[in-house]
Write a protein that holds these residues in place. Sequence first.
Motif, PDB file in Angstrom:
ATOM      1  N   VAL A  11     -41.105  -3.849  13.429  1.00 41.98           N
ATOM      2  CA  VAL A  11     -39.750  -4.146  13.890  1.00 41.98           C
ATOM      3  C   VAL A  11     -39.864  -4.908  15.203  1.00 41.98           C
ATOM      4  CG1 VAL A  11     -38.734  -2.107  12.786  1.00 41.98           C
ATOM      5  CG2 VAL A  11     -39.582  -1.954  15.145  1.00 41.98           C
ATOM      6  N   PRO A  12     -38.826  -5.657  15.601  1.00 39.80           N
ATOM      7  CA  PRO A  12     -38.885  -6.388  16.870  1.00 39.80           C
ATOM      8  C   PRO A  12     -38.810  -5.440  18.069  1.00 39.80           C
ATOM      9  CG  PRO A  12     -37.198  -7.294  15.397  1.00 39.80           C
ATOM     10  CD  PRO A  12     -37.619  -5.985  14.823  1.00 39.80           C
ATOM     11  N   VAL A  13     -39.747  -5.568  18.994  1.00 44.32           N
ATOM     12  CA  VAL A  13     -39.773  -4.750  20.203  1.00 44.32           C
ATOM     13  C   VAL A  13     -40.144  -5.639  21.385  1.00 44.32           C
ATOM     14  CG1 VAL A  13     -40.464  -2.670  18.934  1.00 44.32           C
ATOM     15  CG2 VAL A  13     -42.214  -4.121  19.985  1.00 44.32           C
ATOM     16  N   ILE A  14     -39.853  -5.139  22.576  1.00 48.96           N
ATOM     17  CA  ILE A  14     -40.349  -5.767  23.798  1.00 48.96           C
ATOM     18  C   ILE A  14     -41.019  -4.695  24.633  1.00 48.96           C
ATOM     19  CG2 ILE A  14     -38.670  -7.648  23.875  1.00 48.96           C
ATOM     20  CD1 ILE A  14     -37.071  -5.997  25.915  1.00 48.96           C
ATOM     21  N   GLN A  15     -42.034  -5.088  25.389  1.00 50.37           N
ATOM     22  CA  GLN A  15     -42.726  -4.153  26.257  1.00 50.37           C
ATOM     23  C   GLN A  15     -42.131  -4.223  27.655  1.00 50.37           C
ATOM     24  OE1 GLN A  15     -46.970  -4.605  26.366  1.00 50.37           O
ATOM     25  NE2 GLN A  15     -47.304  -2.622  27.351  1.00 50.37           N
ATOM     26  N   TRP A  20     -42.235   0.666  25.276  1.00 48.13           N
ATOM     27  CA  TRP A  20     -41.696  -0.333  24.351  1.00 48.13           C
ATOM     28  C   TRP A  20     -40.250   0.004  24.010  1.00 48.13           C
ATOM     29  CZ3 TRP A  20     -46.847   0.857  24.363  1.00 48.13           C
ATOM     30  CH2 TRP A  20     -47.747  -0.234  24.362  1.00 48.13           C
ATOM     31  N   VAL A  21     -39.440  -1.039  23.882  1.00 52.35           N
ATOM     32  CA  VAL A  21     -38.020  -0.897  23.616  1.00 52.35           C
ATOM     33  C   VAL A  21     -37.680  -1.666  22.349  1.00 52.35           C
ATOM     34  CG1 VAL A  21     -35.701  -1.467  24.466  1.00 52.35           C
ATOM     35  CG2 VAL A  21     -37.440  -0.588  26.049  1.00 52.35           C
ATOM     36  N   ALA A  22     -36.896  -1.036  21.472  1.00 54.08           N
ATOM     37  CA  ALA A  22     -36.432  -1.724  20.262  1.00 54.08           C
ATOM     38  C   ALA A  22     -35.386  -2.766  20.628  1.00 54.08           C
ATOM     39  CB  ALA A  22     -35.852  -0.711  19.285  1.00 54.08           C
ATOM     40  N   THR A  23     -35.486  -3.928  20.033  1.00 50.32           N
ATOM     41  CA  THR A  23     -34.483  -4.970  20.299  1.00 50.32           C
ATOM     42  C   THR A  23     -33.409  -5.020  19.217  1.00 50.32           C
ATOM     43  OG1 THR A  23     -35.831  -6.650  19.196  1.00 50.32           O
ATOM     44  CG2 THR A  23     -36.141  -6.375  21.569  1.00 50.32           C
ATOM     45  N   VAL A  24     -33.585  -4.229  18.166  1.00 53.11           N
ATOM     46  CA  VAL A  24     -32.584  -4.112  17.101  1.00 53.11           C
ATOM     47  C   VAL A  24     -32.419  -2.636  16.764  1.00 53.11           C
ATOM     48  CG1 VAL A  24     -33.131  -6.370  16.115  1.00 53.11           C
ATOM     49  CG2 VAL A  24     -34.302  -4.330  15.258  1.00 53.11           C
ATOM     50  N   GLY A  25     -31.332  -2.292  16.098  1.00 51.05           N
ATOM     51  CA  GLY A  25     -31.163  -0.929  15.620  1.00 51.05           C
ATOM     52  C   GLY A  25     -32.155  -0.614  14.509  1.00 51.05           C
ATOM     53  N   ILE A  26     -32.647   0.635  14.481  1.00 49.63           N
ATOM     54  CA  ILE A  26     -33.639   1.054  13.492  1.00 49.63           C
ATOM     55  C   ILE A  26     -33.117   2.306  12.795  1.00 49.63           C
ATOM     56  CG2 ILE A  26     -36.037   1.746  13.102  1.00 49.63           C
ATOM     57  CD1 ILE A  26     -36.739   0.429  15.778  1.00 49.63           C
ATOM     58  N   ASN A  27     -33.103   2.292  11.478  1.00 49.42           N
ATOM     59  CA  ASN A  27     -32.609   3.417  10.699  1.00 49.42           C
ATOM     60  C   ASN A  27     -33.648   4.532  10.604  1.00 49.42           C
ATOM     61  OD1 ASN A  27     -30.067   2.304  10.086  1.00 49.42           O
ATOM     62  ND2 ASN A  27     -30.956   1.110   8.409  1.00 49.42           N
ATOM     63  N   PRO A  28     -33.216   5.779  10.446  1.00 48.37           N
ATOM     64  CA  PRO A  28     -34.162   6.890  10.267  1.00 48.37           C
ATOM     65  C   PRO A  28     -35.085   6.644   9.083  1.00 48.37           C
ATOM     66  CG  PRO A  28     -31.937   7.715  10.621  1.00 48.37           C
ATOM     67  CD  PRO A  28     -31.818   6.237  10.443  1.00 48.37           C
ATOM     68  N   LEU A  33     -44.322   1.124  13.290  1.00 44.54           N
ATOM     69  CA  LEU A  33     -45.651   0.645  13.682  1.00 44.54           C
ATOM     70  C   LEU A  33     -46.692   1.166  12.702  1.00 44.54           C
ATOM     71  CD1 LEU A  33     -47.572  -0.652  15.912  1.00 44.54           C
ATOM     72  CD2 LEU A  33     -47.625   1.636  16.937  1.00 44.54           C
ATOM     73  N   ARG A  34     -47.611   0.307  12.318  1.00 50.66           N
ATOM     74  CA  ARG A  34     -48.773   0.719  11.517  1.00 50.66           C
ATOM     75  C   ARG A  34     -50.010   0.233  12.263  1.00 50.66           C
ATOM     76  NH1 ARG A  34     -47.932  -1.705   6.790  1.00 50.66           N
ATOM     77  NH2 ARG A  34     -47.075   0.079   5.638  1.00 50.66           N
ATOM     78  N   GLU A  35     -50.961   1.144  12.519  1.00 50.88           N
ATOM     79  CA  GLU A  35     -52.093   0.782  13.364  1.00 50.88           C
ATOM     80  C   GLU A  35     -53.359   1.510  12.944  1.00 50.88           C
ATOM     81  OE1 GLU A  35     -53.042   0.240  18.141  1.00 50.88           O
ATOM     82  OE2 GLU A  35     -51.500   1.659  17.507  1.00 50.88           O
TER      83      GLU A  35
END
Length: 268
Positions: A11-15, A20-28, A33-35
């Motif tokens: 998802v789009p984020v900024i550091q 890190w902060v989400a720049t869009v709403g994210i549903n449950p 992130l996959r790492e």
Amino acid sequence: MNQQPQMGWQVPVIQTATGWVATVGINPGALVLREAPLVTLPRPYDNNQLSLALGQLNVQLAAAYRQLPAPRVGPNQDKTIFEYFALKFGDQLGVFAVASQLSRSFGPNLSRHWTGQFLEIRASRRIQANQELLSAPFSIRALLQPHVGCVRSSDWHSIQPKPQCESCVTVSNEESAVIRAKLAEILLGQGSPKPPIQRLLSAIQWVNAEHLECFKNDLLYRLYLEYKDQGDRSNAMLYLREAILQTEHLIGTEDIRVQHLHNELATL
């Protein structure tokens, strides 16, 4: 032929300066992130296993590991980094370039799942745009970063600071850094073979003597996790109850983070 799943942020984020902060709403339930881990080790592990694992990394991954911002509290910085950033999953510990640095909170909006090859982090509740991404406090770093351990920080911004909390109210930022360095030295056990539970008990004794109220709930919660991992249900319940009481003392009984802890106690 199976295609390798996409790694990194989903998802789009900024550091920011704190995480890190989400720049869009994210549903449950949405994948955030996959790492893959930089290093994984069994629990418990020894220094030889860590040295061997690090020796098998390529130059790029080894550099990413050693650039993780752990405090310098002893001669073995590789071990300090691992102790500081390692996350638990089952009978293993792992250090991740991003996941190990996520901000921690007792009211997390993220959940973690280890697939056996990589870590998947999903939204555990609705995340609004411009909201910080918060994981549960499962690493030593979570106990030491200011915006979790300190009631002056963004994660605790609505709390009235307690006057007896010297690290939050009556000392400068420089003195607060010294306090955190001392706590890191106790928790990371440099120069001492103490197991994690003894280190945590020593840390609680020290913060009590120094009247550093804002660290106690995190330390008590980590003691609960250690006893839970060892199958010691009696001590796990004891320290989770103490963590709840300390958290209520700091932020009140109605806060969502306290409710999360009570839910955890009910399922123990």
